[in-house]
Design an enzyme around this catalytic site. Sequence first.
Site, PDB file in Angstrom:
ATOM      1  N   ASP A  27     -33.032 -25.462  91.019  1.00  0.00           N
ATOM      2  CA  ASP A  27     -31.595 -25.668  90.820  1.00  0.00           C
ATOM      3  C   ASP A  27     -31.101 -26.852  91.630  1.00  0.00           C
ATOM      4  O   ASP A  27     -31.865 -27.490  92.344  1.00  0.00           O
ATOM      5  CB  ASP A  27     -30.804 -24.390  91.072  1.00  0.00           C
ATOM      6  CG  ASP A  27     -30.725 -24.019  92.534  1.00  0.00           C
ATOM      7  OD1 ASP A  27     -30.945 -24.913  93.382  1.00  0.00           O
ATOM      8  OD2 ASP A  27     -30.473 -22.844  92.830  1.00  0.00           O
ATOM      9  N   ASP A  56     -37.835 -21.124  90.987  1.00  0.00           N
ATOM     10  CA  ASP A  56     -36.401 -21.320  90.781  1.00  0.00           C
ATOM     11  C   ASP A  56     -36.111 -22.792  91.022  1.00  0.00           C
ATOM     12  O   ASP A  56     -36.421 -23.327  92.086  1.00  0.00           O
ATOM     13  CB  ASP A  56     -35.639 -20.437  91.780  1.00  0.00           C
ATOM     14  CG  ASP A  56     -34.138 -20.658  91.722  1.00  0.00           C
ATOM     15  OD1 ASP A  56     -33.637 -21.107  90.667  1.00  0.00           O
ATOM     16  OD2 ASP A  56     -33.456 -20.384  92.728  1.00  0.00           O
ATOM     17  N   ASP A 109     -37.262 -23.932  94.878  1.00  0.00           N
ATOM     18  CA  ASP A 109     -36.705 -23.195  96.003  1.00  0.00           C
ATOM     19  C   ASP A 109     -37.809 -22.260  96.512  1.00  0.00           C
ATOM     20  O   ASP A 109     -38.007 -21.180  95.953  1.00  0.00           O
ATOM     21  CB  ASP A 109     -35.476 -22.421  95.493  1.00  0.00           C
ATOM     22  CG  ASP A 109     -34.728 -21.735  96.625  1.00  0.00           C
ATOM     23  OD1 ASP A 109     -35.081 -21.961  97.791  1.00  0.00           O
ATOM     24  OD2 ASP A 109     -33.799 -20.965  96.326  1.00  0.00           O
TER      25      ASP A 109
END
Lengths: 328, 389
Positions: free
Chosen positions: B98, B96, B294
């Site tokens: 972001d 992930d 992450d």
Amino acid sequence: MNSAVEILSPEKFGLSSVREIVESREQAFSETRRTAIDCIDDLVSDEYKPKIVSNVTFMFTLWLLRYLDESVLTSKFINGQRDILTSELEEFGDEDIEDYCRRMGMHLDFDVDREIFSVPFDTFIRNNTRISGEKYRLSYQPVNKGTVYANRDVVIKIAREFFVKSAFRTVENISMNDVVDVFEPYADFISSMRILYDQLKSSRKVDLGAVDSTKFPPCIREYISEMKSGVNLPHLARFTLVSFLHKTGMTSSEIIELFKTAPDYNEKMTVYQVNHVTGEISGTEYSPPKCAVLKSNHLCYMGEDTLCNQEWLRHPLQYYQIKKKHSK
Amino acid sequence: MIDAAESDQKLKNLFHRYYVEEDLDPPDLLPSREIGYIPFNGSMSRHRRIQSARDLKYFVSNAVPRHLYYSTSYYRRPDEKKMQDKEWLGAELIFDLDADHIKGADTMTYVQILAEVKKHTIRLIDDFLMGDLGIQESEMKLFFSGGRGYHVHVISDKVYDLNSDSRREITDFIRGENLTSQGMISSINRTQLLGGWPKRIDSFVSDFFRVLPRERTEAMEQLKRVFPSANTARSFFDHIMKPSRIGSKTMNRIDILSLNGIEKYRILSEDERGIAMLGWLIERARENMSAEIDDPVTTDVHRLIRFPGSLHGKTGLKVLGLKISDLPSFDPLVSAIPETFRNGNAKIYAEKEGTIDINGQTIRVAEGEQEVPLYAAIFLSASRQAYLI
């Protein structure tokens, strides 16, 4: 070609192999049984010293451990074998290490020209997580296009973890129904090992119920009868008797009472000795010696007793536990 | 009077229209996945099992999730409530990326954030997954998350059964964790330069010294960033300008440091200054070459992640799969607008003025009531910058 212990696949060593070992009268198989049983016995009594065993004995022991179902003991055995394996691999040439790993199902290549191993990255991270030290982290590895390039030190570390994981997986995958079925002749042995282990684990007496002298093994019965008939017991027999009776649940005063019949009875000395063996003075609660010790001191009176003649019987207390269990 | 609840209901109606008109892109083995969603009113609902694409369509059209998720794990019984009862069979390896992990994201615009996260996503895929770990393009799926980043899913037999600890090795590797000057010095050998971080650091260190001016005043500009004391910086410079042996030759230390190869570690381990220098360079190499992911998302083998093709409840953009080769030129603020929302306008009320970049244009939002393209109205209301009226 060097050899080191190998985990055999279920195709090579499965239920039928175990059945053959259990049922065979051949010398080689009885040797396997004896070694495996010794090993279990040592593990349970916390006296295990890892030693080199054949692949078949190793596998047979894993099956027995599956039956015993005590993860701590399974770990002790596997880790002991792992340490032997490590020192053996350290003596191996690089190509022998490659061969061994491949036979075990760990795919890697050794590049003779560059003197370097190529390990698939997923094999590496499946097996490095329990190895401590920065240099074994993936971040420190030369990894390119899915291959970790590793020297023999790293490969041996990875191989030993691979061995441990595979051995545990092998034990987990053995069906409990299979072991119960194939080890039917060992049911008493395993249950006595469990009782003994529980006893050691909790370091207190397991409730064996009321003391029942009719369930005592021939040696203990012999010591008691000799003593009652006025024969002076050798020191080891006396020690065996006191520690045995104590483990069966007799109190120190009950034991002392029994010794009053001895011809050389000396109250002060007897009280001291009994309290020493039962741990009241020494702080150490002694266990009776194993059958092997009694035999070599000519204190074994097994005769034709069926239970004593079981090849897995190792200990006078084991005898008592089994007899008690069957009388319930 | 603005009614937030009414705006929300309008947004829900639009999501409903989307889920009726467009089809989702279900992951493989859908019946082995746990499905979870956050509705427009209420909290997360988990532990669902959906058998087929048809059932899925029926489910989303009725439930109208604000956010829809599926488990990256496969389970024998995904609808059991307790994790141990679900019977874990394996899991995709997911990453992930972001804005939360991008340095300085709080002062960037949405467009800048997306560009920065894209840079890290490209690094993750090209350098680490394909370059180092040899993952094939066919073993990966890439999605725009519908929000502020991207999700990369590795779908391969090599990874399904990896436990959390093994996945941690991968995240630490991608982030360049645990790399220290002492660790590098003690573990380095020629083999190590064949790939991974040891090779990256080697090039980074060589590059640094190759361009470091050979004239002291100029070099000091650089070295003052490394050493807090100017005296130390100066003495380090003087030291590396002196010769040392390399094989049968003699070269200035700075020139040995400029060469690719392990000799540089001998020079840098000569004293504390060298070790500090190496530590600083490793940090810079990590900043420039790692991918900010992450980690808990990757190491959690029971994770739920956004459902491909579902709408992101805070943007109204869709979770869109894209080809890895299309990533460099991909503009999520154009491509992730659902077809259903491309045409038409809607009325909104904004409490303050501002601008948004969407669908290749900059839309000015004035304070008060106005009409804007439907997708912009959805984006503004979902992100709570305006109300649908």
